[in-house]
Design a protein around this motif. Structure first.
Motif, PDB file in Angstrom:
ATOM      1  N   HIS A 114       0.848  -1.186   0.000  1.00  0.00           N
ATOM      2  CA  HIS A 114       0.000   0.000   0.000  1.00  0.00           C
ATOM      3  C   HIS A 114       0.888   1.243   0.000  1.00  0.00           C
ATOM      4  O   HIS A 114       1.767   1.406   0.847  1.00  0.00           O
ATOM      5  N   GLU A 117       0.977   3.172   3.248  1.00  0.00           N
ATOM      6  CA  GLU A 117       1.712   2.482   4.304  1.00  0.00           C
ATOM      7  C   GLU A 117       3.213   2.699   4.111  1.00  0.00           C
ATOM      8  O   GLU A 117       3.960   2.817   5.088  1.00  0.00           O
ATOM      9  N   VAL A 149      -1.000   4.661  15.326  1.00  0.00           N
ATOM     10  CA  VAL A 149      -0.260   3.514  14.803  1.00  0.00           C
ATOM     11  C   VAL A 149       0.326   2.738  15.975  1.00  0.00           C
ATOM     12  O   VAL A 149       1.204   3.227  16.688  1.00  0.00           O
ATOM     13  N   GLY A 153       0.600  -2.663  10.355  1.00  0.00           N
ATOM     14  CA  GLY A 153      -0.733  -3.179  10.068  1.00  0.00           C
ATOM     15  C   GLY A 153      -1.775  -2.880  11.126  1.00  0.00           C
ATOM     16  O   GLY A 153      -2.925  -3.271  10.987  1.00  0.00           O
ATOM     17  N   TYR A 155      -3.515   0.103  12.406  1.00  0.00           N
ATOM     18  CA  TYR A 155      -3.761   1.513  12.164  1.00  0.00           C
ATOM     19  C   TYR A 155      -5.199   1.875  12.509  1.00  0.00           C
ATOM     20  O   TYR A 155      -6.135   1.194  12.099  1.00  0.00           O
ATOM     21  N   ALA A 314       8.399  -1.070   3.657  1.00  0.00           N
ATOM     22  CA  ALA A 314       7.095  -1.543   4.124  1.00  0.00           C
ATOM     23  C   ALA A 314       6.970  -3.051   3.946  1.00  0.00           C
ATOM     24  O   ALA A 314       6.446  -3.750   4.819  1.00  0.00           O
ATOM     25  N   ARG A 318       6.594  -5.773   6.974  1.00  0.00           N
ATOM     26  CA  ARG A 318       5.474  -6.726   6.964  1.00  0.00           C
ATOM     27  C   ARG A 318       5.995  -8.165   7.056  1.00  0.00           C
ATOM     28  O   ARG A 318       5.386  -9.002   7.716  1.00  0.00           O
ATOM     29  N   LEU A 340      -6.625   2.951   3.062  1.00  0.00           N
ATOM     30  CA  LEU A 340      -5.686   2.394   4.032  1.00  0.00           C
ATOM     31  C   LEU A 340      -6.419   1.641   5.123  1.00  0.00           C
ATOM     32  O   LEU A 340      -5.877   0.697   5.705  1.00  0.00           O
TER      33      LEU A 340
END
Length: 344
Positions: A114, A117, A149, A153, A155, A314, A318, A340
């Protein structure tokens, strides 16, 4: 783990290589970026078809450049990442196709990232990286959002723009002032020579009691002021209006950020996205946060705009968090509209 990242969501082609080995923080080995600003300047904005064609020309030479600078080979790449969305569909497809083709040829996994992100996590590549949890002010292009945050992931949207974003307010006001493309940086440069108190411009939703933004009324106010000044407005008058416009935008961004910190009880702020490079915004946030004992973090100036480094980062974060979802080989789908909030 070596991650090769591609960014092609709009008018910048970015490629980067990040080392995400073990539990250590991801490390940027090399990145390269080509901006299409000069090409689009003649049109006063991004022409999607031209943007896509230029990404095709740039993506592989930039990839070779990054691998050479990092002293690595394609065979050493463990994972390929690309911007899946949001963005211009044709431009996104170029990065997606390049990443998917390389991943297929190398028999490596490919992960769609994303775009927002990427911006949100980009300060983790700075010399002063943040720690979770924090409040994030995300000001990128058509997006202005405040988020809590708590981790990769994790958020929570606290507030967002209900019409024009801060970046759009900069760009549209710059266009009214007859400045070049891209408008935001041009307006900020002109504002350096102006008086920010010269014009009383509105601060939309400043006292709304929530964390949402609205900047369309500010653009209208700028147009009205220009009408009052007339067609023969002097250069100092344009500079004063630019400075007053920038001050109005920045004042709202800072006030809402401080309100978000107070509401959340957090004492750490992260600013990300292209508008995060604005020096007045940084100076005022630094001042306000210092008074309240709040730590504020920014990406390096070179990584505020769209870039491949944030996409590779990112993907790396992840992977480390166990959230990476590799796509099927050859399935280079993109999501031009991808909230998002839908990302987990």
């Amino acid at each position: 783990m070596l991650i090769l990242g591609f960014e092609s969501s709009c008018d910048e082609t970015g490629v980067a290589l990040v080392d995400a080995g073990g539990t250590a923080p991801p490390r940027l080995l090399a990145h390269a970026l080509h901006s299409q600003v000069q090409m689009h300047e003649a049109y006063g904005g991004v022409v999607p078809e031209l943007a896509s064609r230029d990404h095709v020309r740039r993506v592989l030479p930039l990839t070779r450049q990054v691998l050479t600078e990092a002293e690595r080979t394609l065979a050493e790449v463990d994972l390929v990442a690309f911007t899946r969305g949001p963005g211009l569909a044709g431009a996104l497809l170029v990065g997606s196709a390049a990443a998917s083709a390389l991943a297929l040829a190398l028999n490596r996994p490919v992960v769609g990232v994303h775009h927002l992100e990427g911006h949100l996590l980009s300060p983790f590549l700075s010399t002063d990286p943040p720690e979770f949890p924090f409040v994030a002010l995300l000001v990128s292009g058509g997006h202005t959002q405040l988020m809590r945050v708590d981790g990769v992931g994790r958020y929570e949207l606290l507030g967002e723009t209900i019409d024009d974003a801060a970046g759009e307010a900069f760009d549209k006001s710059a266009k009214l002032l007859g400045l070049g493309y891209p408008g935001g940086p041009a307006l900020a440069r002109l504002a350096e020579f102006g008086d920010a108190q010269a014009f009383k411009l509105p601060r939309p939703l400043l006292h709304s009691g929530d964390l949402d933004f609205s900047f369309s009324g500010l653009k209208t106010a700028v147009r009205v002021q220009l009408g009052k000044l007339g067609s023969n407005v002097c250069e100092q008058g344009r500079a004063d209006l630019a400075a007053s416009t920038q001050a109005a935008i920045v004042d709202v961004l800072v006030a809402k950020s401080m309100a978000a910190l107070k509401a959340s009880g957090l004492r750490r702020l992260v600013v990300a996205g292209g508008v995060g490079a604005n020096l007045r915004l940084r100076a005022l946030l630094d001042e306000k946060c210092a008074r309240r004992g709040v730590r504020v973090h920014y990406p390096e100036l070179a990584l505020c705009t769209d870039n491949g480094a944030m996409i590779a980062l990112a993907a790396a974060m992840r992977v480390q968090a166990g959230l990476a979802r590799p796509q099927a080989a050859g399935a280079f789908d993109v999501l031009p509209r991808w909230p998002l909030a839908e990302l987990c």
